[in-house]
Design a protein around this motif. Structure first.
Motif, PDB file in Angstrom:
ATOM      1  N   HIS A   1       2.299 -31.089 -52.036  1.00 10.34           N
ATOM      2  CA  HIS A   1       1.135 -30.726 -51.223  1.00 10.34           C
ATOM      3  C   HIS A   1       1.157 -31.335 -49.824  1.00 10.34           C
ATOM      4  O   HIS A   1       0.405 -30.902 -48.948  1.00 10.34           O
ATOM      5  N   GLU A   2       1.974 -32.358 -49.580  1.00 12.63           N
ATOM      6  CA  GLU A   2       2.146 -32.919 -48.228  1.00 12.63           C
ATOM      7  C   GLU A   2       0.838 -33.438 -47.621  1.00 12.63           C
ATOM      8  O   GLU A   2       0.602 -33.313 -46.418  1.00 12.63           O
ATOM      9  N   THR A   3      -0.024 -33.985 -48.431  1.00 13.26           N
ATOM     10  CA  THR A   3      -1.253 -34.605 -47.918  1.00 13.26           C
ATOM     11  C   THR A   3      -1.270 -36.072 -48.324  1.00 13.26           C
ATOM     12  O   THR A   3      -0.395 -36.541 -49.063  1.00 13.26           O
ATOM     13  N   GLU A   4      -2.282 -36.802 -47.874  1.00  8.25           N
ATOM     14  CA  GLU A   4      -2.413 -38.208 -48.227  1.00  8.25           C
ATOM     15  C   GLU A   4      -3.085 -38.394 -49.582  1.00  8.25           C
ATOM     16  O   GLU A   4      -3.207 -39.521 -50.067  1.00  8.25           O
ATOM     17  N   LEU A   5      -3.540 -37.313 -50.181  1.00  9.04           N
ATOM     18  CA  LEU A   5      -4.242 -37.390 -51.462  1.00  9.04           C
ATOM     19  C   LEU A   5      -3.258 -37.554 -52.617  1.00  9.04           C
ATOM     20  O   LEU A   5      -2.066 -37.286 -52.483  1.00  9.04           O
ATOM     21  N   ASP A   6      -3.777 -37.995 -53.742  1.00  6.27           N
ATOM     22  CA  ASP A   6      -2.959 -38.176 -54.941  1.00  6.27           C
ATOM     23  C   ASP A   6      -3.654 -37.496 -56.115  1.00  6.27           C
ATOM     24  O   ASP A   6      -4.232 -38.149 -56.974  1.00  6.27           O
ATOM     25  N   PRO A   7      -3.613 -36.160 -56.171  1.00  7.92           N
ATOM     26  CA  PRO A   7      -4.301 -35.443 -57.258  1.00  7.92           C
ATOM     27  C   PRO A   7      -3.678 -35.773 -58.601  1.00  7.92           C
ATOM     28  O   PRO A   7      -2.453 -35.810 -58.738  1.00  7.92           O
ATOM     29  N   ARG A   8      -4.528 -35.996 -59.581  1.00  4.33           N
ATOM     30  CA  ARG A   8      -4.064 -36.393 -60.905  1.00  4.33           C
ATOM     31  C   ARG A   8      -4.311 -35.330 -61.973  1.00  4.33           C
ATOM     32  O   ARG A   8      -3.578 -35.251 -62.954  1.00  4.33           O
ATOM     33  N   THR A   9      -5.369 -34.543 -61.799  1.00  2.00           N
ATOM     34  CA  THR A   9      -5.748 -33.558 -62.812  1.00  2.00           C
ATOM     35  C   THR A   9      -5.897 -32.190 -62.176  1.00  2.00           C
ATOM     36  O   THR A   9      -6.455 -32.061 -61.088  1.00  2.00           O
ATOM     37  N   VAL A  10      -5.373 -31.178 -62.843  1.00  2.00           N
ATOM     38  CA  VAL A  10      -5.508 -29.800 -62.385  1.00  2.00           C
ATOM     39  C   VAL A  10      -6.307 -29.025 -63.429  1.00  2.00           C
ATOM     40  O   VAL A  10      -5.984 -29.046 -64.621  1.00  2.00           O
ATOM     41  N   TYR A  11      -7.361 -28.366 -62.969  1.00  2.00           N
ATOM     42  CA  TYR A  11      -8.177 -27.526 -63.846  1.00  2.00           C
ATOM     43  C   TYR A  11      -7.759 -26.078 -63.634  1.00  2.00           C
ATOM     44  O   TYR A  11      -7.757 -25.584 -62.511  1.00  2.00           O
ATOM     45  N   THR A  12      -7.391 -25.408 -64.702  1.00  2.00           N
ATOM     46  CA  THR A  12      -6.905 -24.034 -64.618  1.00  2.00           C
ATOM     47  C   THR A  12      -7.583 -23.190 -65.696  1.00  2.00           C
ATOM     48  O   THR A  12      -8.270 -23.706 -66.578  1.00  2.00           O
ATOM     49  N   ASP A  13      -7.333 -21.872 -65.612  1.00  2.00           N
ATOM     50  CA  ASP A  13      -7.753 -21.011 -66.704  1.00  2.00           C
ATOM     51  C   ASP A  13      -6.583 -20.852 -67.667  1.00  2.00           C
ATOM     52  O   ASP A  13      -5.560 -21.531 -67.555  1.00  2.00           O
ATOM     53  N   THR A  14      -6.719 -19.928 -68.609  1.00  2.00           N
ATOM     54  CA  THR A  14      -5.702 -19.776 -69.647  1.00  2.00           C
ATOM     55  C   THR A  14      -4.332 -19.432 -69.071  1.00  2.00           C
ATOM     56  O   THR A  14      -3.301 -19.905 -69.551  1.00  2.00           O
ATOM     57  N   HIS A  15      -4.303 -18.618 -68.015  1.00  2.00           N
ATOM     58  CA  HIS A  15      -3.031 -18.191 -67.440  1.00  2.00           C
ATOM     59  C   HIS A  15      -2.351 -19.303 -66.643  1.00  2.00           C
ATOM     60  O   HIS A  15      -1.202 -19.147 -66.240  1.00  2.00           O
ATOM     61  N   GLY A  16      -3.047 -20.401 -66.425  1.00  2.00           N
ATOM     62  CA  GLY A  16      -2.509 -21.465 -65.606  1.00  2.00           C
ATOM     63  C   GLY A  16      -1.846 -22.590 -66.387  1.00  2.00           C
ATOM     64  O   GLY A  16      -1.586 -23.655 -65.824  1.00  2.00           O
ATOM     65  N   TYR A  17      -1.574 -22.358 -67.673  1.00  2.00           N
ATOM     66  CA  TYR A  17      -0.940 -23.438 -68.432  1.00  2.00           C
ATOM     67  C   TYR A  17      -0.001 -22.862 -69.482  1.00  2.00           C
ATOM     68  O   TYR A  17      -0.130 -21.728 -69.924  1.00  2.00           O
ATOM     69  N   THR A  18       0.976 -23.661 -69.835  1.00  2.00           N
ATOM     70  CA  THR A  18       1.794 -23.471 -71.034  1.00  2.00           C
ATOM     71  C   THR A  18       2.027 -24.856 -71.613  1.00  2.00           C
ATOM     72  O   THR A  18       1.792 -25.878 -70.941  1.00  2.00           O
ATOM     73  N   GLU A  19       2.508 -24.922 -72.840  1.00  2.00           N
ATOM     74  CA  GLU A  19       2.796 -26.230 -73.437  1.00  2.00           C
ATOM     75  C   GLU A  19       3.862 -26.970 -72.633  1.00  2.00           C
ATOM     76  O   GLU A  19       3.782 -28.188 -72.448  1.00  2.00           O
ATOM     77  N   VAL A  20       4.857 -26.241 -72.143  1.00  2.00           N
ATOM     78  CA  VAL A  20       5.938 -26.870 -71.377  1.00  2.00           C
ATOM     79  C   VAL A  20       5.392 -27.483 -70.090  1.00  2.00           C
ATOM     80  O   VAL A  20       5.741 -28.614 -69.714  1.00  2.00           O
ATOM     81  N   VAL A  21       4.511 -26.765 -69.410  1.00  2.00           N
ATOM     82  CA  VAL A  21       3.932 -27.279 -68.164  1.00  2.00           C
ATOM     83  C   VAL A  21       3.031 -28.477 -68.436  1.00  2.00           C
ATOM     84  O   VAL A  21       3.047 -29.465 -67.693  1.00  2.00           O
ATOM     85  N   MET A  22       2.249 -28.426 -69.517  1.00  2.00           N
ATOM     86  CA  MET A  22       1.383 -29.562 -69.870  1.00  2.00           C
ATOM     87  C   MET A  22       2.208 -30.817 -70.133  1.00  2.00           C
ATOM     88  O   MET A  22       1.861 -31.910 -69.682  1.00  2.00           O
ATOM     89  N   ALA A  23       3.306 -30.649 -70.858  1.00  2.00           N
ATOM     90  CA  ALA A  23       4.155 -31.805 -71.171  1.00  2.00           C
ATOM     91  C   ALA A  23       4.798 -32.368 -69.913  1.00  2.00           C
ATOM     92  O   ALA A  23       4.844 -33.590 -69.714  1.00  2.00           O
ATOM     93  N   THR A  24       5.293 -31.489 -69.038  1.00  2.00           N
ATOM     94  CA  THR A  24       5.938 -31.944 -67.803  1.00  2.00           C
ATOM     95  C   THR A  24       4.941 -32.688 -66.928  1.00  2.00           C
ATOM     96  O   THR A  24       5.264 -33.737 -66.345  1.00  2.00           O
ATOM     97  N   ALA A  25       3.728 -32.164 -66.830  1.00  2.00           N
ATOM     98  CA  ALA A  25       2.694 -32.841 -66.051  1.00  2.00           C
ATOM     99  C   ALA A  25       2.408 -34.226 -66.616  1.00  2.00           C
ATOM    100  O   ALA A  25       2.283 -35.205 -65.870  1.00  2.00           O
TER     101      ALA A  25
END
Length: 254
Positions: A59-83
């Motif tokens: 994201h190239e900002t000074e922020l440090d986001p830790r949690t992403v809120y998504t709908d059903t299409h915004g996640y898979t088990e593989v992505v959850m584990a990698t995060a």
């Protein structure tokens, strides 16, 4: 996520059921204050879950986001584990949650109040077998050797499922089970998911309103042209949000 129309002869575009025509998807990450942190054009045919981590890591900002809120299409088990392995977390609002399979690590263990809903069992041997390589993959993402979306797409594209992909899938089943149980148990957690997703939808509405040049069509023929268009849109979006924050603050003081 928002879609933008494109002329038919742009190769990067494909059919979008939202547009009833050809277009590309603007996948964007919005902060708690409604500011845009990151945006990128992606093909409409691809599931956006793979691109969730791009916004967290690039994201190239000074922020440090830790949690992403998504709908059903915004996640898979593989992505959850990698995060999770990157020190981040996904909090998807999962549709038809009652149909999801919940997992436990050891089938021989008994949980008096949870056994009726714990139908699946994680396969730890798949994780152990590929653990060293999984750590190397996550380290490559952390070091930004390549984008998370590129790496995860490659892992998921093998004709025979890659061992790292299998390991991440098993870890993701654990993360998803914990997330679902927490969603059921904590009312504030559920409310937070709804608030953040509504905030994202409002941000998309603003972007659609601002994206009126050339009748809201992308005419750049290259990925870089599309990226510049979306970057300019992000600047305009944040300028409007910042102006509102300042003005509303003054009005409240008055």
């Amino acid at each position: 996520m928002a879609c933008a129309s494109t002329p038919v002869d742009i190769l990067a575009s494909d059919f979008s059921h939202l547009l009833h025509g050809r277009g590309v998807t603007l996948y964007a990450h919005t902060g708690e204050n409604a500011m845009r942190l990151h945006q990128e054009p992606i093909p409409c045919r691809l599931r956006e879950a793979t691109f969730v981590l791009d916004g967290l890591m690039e994201h190239e900002t000074e922020l440090d986001p830790r949690t992403v809120y998504t709908d059903t299409h915004g996640y898979t088990e593989v992505v959850m584990a990698t995060a999770g392995l990157l020190g981040k977390s996904l909090a998807p609002r999962i549709a038809r949650m009652h149909e999801q399979t919940l997992y436990k690590l050891d089938r021989s263990r008994r949980y008096a109040h949870l056994d009726p809903i714990l139908d699946g069992t994680v396969k730890p041997h798949l994780v152990r077998r590929a653990w060293d390589e999984t750590v190397r993959v996550v380290a490559s993402i952390q070091a930004r050797t390549a984008s998370p979306s590129l790496i995860l797409h490659r892992l998921g594209s093998y004709a025979r499922q890659h061992s790292v992909h299998q390991a991440l899938n098993e870890l993701g089943r654990v993360d998803r089970t914990v997330h679902i149980l927490r969603t059921i148990d904590e009312e504030e957690y559920r409310r937070r998911q709804g608030r953040e997703l509504n905030k994202g939808e409002a941000a998309h509405d603003l972007s659609r309103f601002l994206f009126f040049g050339k009748h809201g069509e992308l005419r750049g023929r290259s990925f870089d042209d599309q990226l510049r268009s979306f970057s300019c849109l992000g600047v305009l979006h944040n300028a409007v949000v910042a102006w509102n924050i300042i003005r509303i603050g003054r009005l409240v003081e008055q």
